[in-house]
Design a protein around this motif. Sequence first.
Motif, PDB file in Angstrom:
ATOM      1  N   UNK A 103       0.824  -1.206   0.000  1.00 28.49           N
ATOM      2  CA  UNK A 103       0.000   0.000   0.000  1.00 28.49           C
ATOM      3  C   UNK A 103       0.856   1.254   0.000  1.00 28.49           C
ATOM      4  N   UNK A 104       1.866   1.290   0.883  1.00 28.40           N
ATOM      5  CA  UNK A 104       2.723   2.475   0.978  1.00 28.40           C
ATOM      6  C   UNK A 104       3.470   2.702  -0.333  1.00 28.40           C
ATOM      7  N   UNK A 105       3.928   1.641  -0.970  1.00 29.23           N
ATOM      8  CA  UNK A 105       4.607   1.794  -2.271  1.00 29.23           C
ATOM      9  C   UNK A 105       3.648   2.375  -3.310  1.00 29.23           C
ATOM     10  N   UNK A 106       2.420   1.884  -3.328  1.00 31.72           N
ATOM     11  CA  UNK A 106       1.456   2.323  -4.336  1.00 31.72           C
ATOM     12  C   UNK A 106       0.965   3.746  -4.076  1.00 31.72           C
ATOM     13  N   UNK A 107       0.984   4.165  -2.810  1.00 32.50           N
ATOM     14  CA  UNK A 107       0.457   5.483  -2.444  1.00 32.50           C
ATOM     15  C   UNK A 107       1.560   6.364  -1.844  1.00 32.50           C
ATOM     16  N   UNK A 108       2.743   6.310  -2.437  1.00 31.45           N
ATOM     17  CA  UNK A 108       3.870   7.017  -1.833  1.00 31.45           C
ATOM     18  C   UNK A 108       3.775   8.529  -1.945  1.00 31.45           C
ATOM     19  N   UNK A 109       2.825   9.032  -2.711  1.00 34.05           N
ATOM     20  CA  UNK A 109       2.606  10.487  -2.743  1.00 34.05           C
ATOM     21  C   UNK A 109       1.920  10.964  -1.465  1.00 34.05           C
ATOM     22  N   UNK A 110       1.223  10.050  -0.790  1.00 34.61           N
ATOM     23  CA  UNK A 110       0.436  10.433   0.385  1.00 34.61           C
ATOM     24  C   UNK A 110       0.880   9.761   1.675  1.00 34.61           C
ATOM     25  N   UNK A 111       1.533   8.619   1.574  1.00 35.42           N
ATOM     26  CA  UNK A 111       1.869   7.836   2.755  1.00 35.42           C
ATOM     27  C   UNK A 111       3.373   7.605   2.844  1.00 35.42           C
ATOM     28  N   UNK A 112       3.854   7.447   4.085  1.00 35.00           N
ATOM     29  CA  UNK A 112       5.257   7.109   4.304  1.00 35.00           C
ATOM     30  C   UNK A 112       5.332   6.168   5.497  1.00 35.00           C
ATOM     31  N   UNK A 113       6.159   5.163   5.394  1.00 33.53           N
ATOM     32  CA  UNK A 113       6.378   4.213   6.484  1.00 33.53           C
ATOM     33  C   UNK A 113       7.339   4.826   7.487  1.00 33.53           C
ATOM     34  N   UNK A 114       6.945   4.810   8.748  1.00 38.26           N
ATOM     35  CA  UNK A 114       7.746   5.423   9.796  1.00 38.26           C
ATOM     36  C   UNK A 114       8.648   4.382  10.443  1.00 38.26           C
ATOM     37  N   UNK A 115       9.949   4.637  10.401  1.00 40.69           N
ATOM     38  CA  UNK A 115      10.928   3.764  11.038  1.00 40.69           C
ATOM     39  C   UNK A 115      11.720   4.484  12.126  1.00 40.69           C
ATOM     40  N   UNK A 116      11.847   5.805  11.998  1.00 41.01           N
ATOM     41  CA  UNK A 116      12.610   6.603  12.953  1.00 41.01           C
ATOM     42  C   UNK A 116      11.850   7.882  13.271  1.00 41.01           C
ATOM     43  N   UNK A 117      12.300   8.577  14.293  1.00 39.44           N
ATOM     44  CA  UNK A 117      11.695   9.870  14.623  1.00 39.44           C
ATOM     45  C   UNK A 117      11.861  10.857  13.466  1.00 39.44           C
ATOM     46  N   UNK A 118      12.976  10.759  12.746  1.00 37.80           N
ATOM     47  CA  UNK A 118      13.200  11.647  11.608  1.00 37.80           C
ATOM     48  C   UNK A 118      12.137  11.456  10.534  1.00 37.80           C
ATOM     49  N   UNK A 119      11.617  10.237  10.408  1.00 41.37           N
ATOM     50  CA  UNK A 119      10.574   9.984   9.416  1.00 41.37           C
ATOM     51  C   UNK A 119       9.285  10.719   9.764  1.00 41.37           C
ATOM     52  N   UNK A 120       9.013  10.905  11.055  1.00 37.20           N
ATOM     53  CA  UNK A 120       7.831  11.676  11.459  1.00 37.20           C
ATOM     54  C   UNK A 120       7.996  13.131  11.024  1.00 37.20           C
ATOM     55  N   UNK A 121       9.186  13.666  11.242  1.00 39.13           N
ATOM     56  CA  UNK A 121       9.430  15.044  10.796  1.00 39.13           C
ATOM     57  C   UNK A 121       9.341  15.146   9.272  1.00 39.13           C
ATOM     58  N   UNK A 122       9.842  14.126   8.588  1.00 42.61           N
ATOM     59  CA  UNK A 122       9.792  14.139   7.126  1.00 42.61           C
ATOM     60  C   UNK A 122       8.355  14.082   6.630  1.00 42.61           C
ATOM     61  N   UNK A 123       7.509  13.293   7.287  1.00 41.82           N
ATOM     62  CA  UNK A 123       6.103  13.221   6.898  1.00 41.82           C
ATOM     63  C   UNK A 123       5.466  14.599   6.985  1.00 41.82           C
ATOM     64  N   UNK A 124       5.765  15.314   8.058  1.00 44.00           N
ATOM     65  CA  UNK A 124       5.209  16.660   8.225  1.00 44.00           C
ATOM     66  C   UNK A 124       5.735  17.595   7.135  1.00 44.00           C
ATOM     67  N   UNK A 125       7.030  17.558   6.882  1.00 40.50           N
ATOM     68  CA  UNK A 125       7.637  18.464   5.907  1.00 40.50           C
ATOM     69  C   UNK A 125       7.117  18.203   4.501  1.00 40.50           C
ATOM     70  N   UNK A 126       6.834  16.940   4.175  1.00 38.46           N
ATOM     71  CA  UNK A 126       6.404  16.580   2.824  1.00 38.46           C
ATOM     72  C   UNK A 126       4.884  16.520   2.686  1.00 38.46           C
ATOM     73  N   UNK A 127       4.154  16.819   3.736  1.00 36.15           N
ATOM     74  CA  UNK A 127       2.700  16.801   3.656  1.00 36.15           C
ATOM     75  C   UNK A 127       2.117  15.410   3.495  1.00 36.15           C
ATOM     76  N   UNK A 128       2.797  14.409   4.052  1.00 38.82           N
ATOM     77  CA  UNK A 128       2.319  13.032   3.974  1.00 38.82           C
ATOM     78  C   UNK A 128       1.786  12.578   5.328  1.00 38.82           C
TER      79      UNK A 128
END
Length: 377
Positions: A103-128
């Motif tokens: 799902x995340x691969x198919x919807x990578x414009x909207x979703x991101x898999x979180x593995x680290x705290x940095x990924x949470x910040x990245x989700x916010x910065x990229x609007x995902x």
Amino acid sequence: MTIERREFLTLAAATAATAALPGPLLAAAAADPLKGRIVVNALGGLGDPNDRGDGMVPRVSPRVLTEAHASGLTAVNITLGYVSGPADPFEASVRDIAATDRLVREQDRDLVKILTAADIRRARAEGKVGLIYGFQNGAMMGKDVGRADIFANLGVRIFQLTYNPANQIGDGSMAPGNRGITPFGRELIARLNDLRVMVDLSHSGERTCLEAARASRAPISINHTGCRALVDLPRNKTDAELRLVAERGGFVGIYFMPFLNVTGHARAEDVVAHIDHAVNVCGEDHVGIGTDGDVTQIDDLKRYEAALAKEIAGRRAAGISAAGERPDTYPFVVDLRGPDQFRKLVRLLQAKGYGSARIEKILGANFLRYAETVWGA
């Protein structure tokens, strides 16, 4: 609640650029209390309760992702893997993870898999919207602690030890024995610490929670709960549990569930009361939100009630229901739901006298700090 229960199908949404908004809407966006803030739901979902397909099984429509973006949600801990039922716990859990990865691969414009705290910040910065993979039952471990390595390598970042009944790790909140952590449970906690996976004590019995918090070398969490000092139900946590988790650097998320009011009909004011009590017990650096619900609200509550009655009957038959669950108690707070739920919570906390910095912590900064401690930055 496996991926089959939360079928993320045909997700598609587009977020309009703020610069394209007309004048009045641009002004409203500028006044948005969530603007620039990280919002983390420590336990929730992405589903459309108006399109459940077979019984209570939710299906995600394009509306869901549009409303998730509109809600200001940055990241959410979604329940994957085995919780109960006849499926093989290990196989069902691996299947769920694979399906969600797809799902995340198919919807990578909207979703991101979180593995680290940095990924949470990245989700916010990229609007995902960030998806944090979590379990709500350790049954898939069997008696093999090495399976923790498999699931950590697959991206599971939150491991709730028990659901409501007892399992091979410890006792859930509805287990009558209150026996605490088993020897295997202690071994598992140590392995999860080594793997930098969050140990979640939501749904656990009191003794299980206290023993796990003391046994863990890393801070632990209670990602979705209420305060038993306010409402004496097993799914709510005692002050002793809340205090110990906070003293050891952990995190407590308050849910939007019927257990927040003794009548079973919780309101927004109850959510605020439980948050306030948790802050008083734990301190403002250890409390956040774990709604245990979706962003998209139910449009027809009367139609939903029939499906809810069937769901509650099924949970009781399976032995996984909690005290306080009834066909007439919604598993959400009626006046704190939908894509405006986090903004309304901000307004209510402001009315309670909470300042901007404290509100920012509750919305997501406290979870982010906890994630940095356990997962790493």
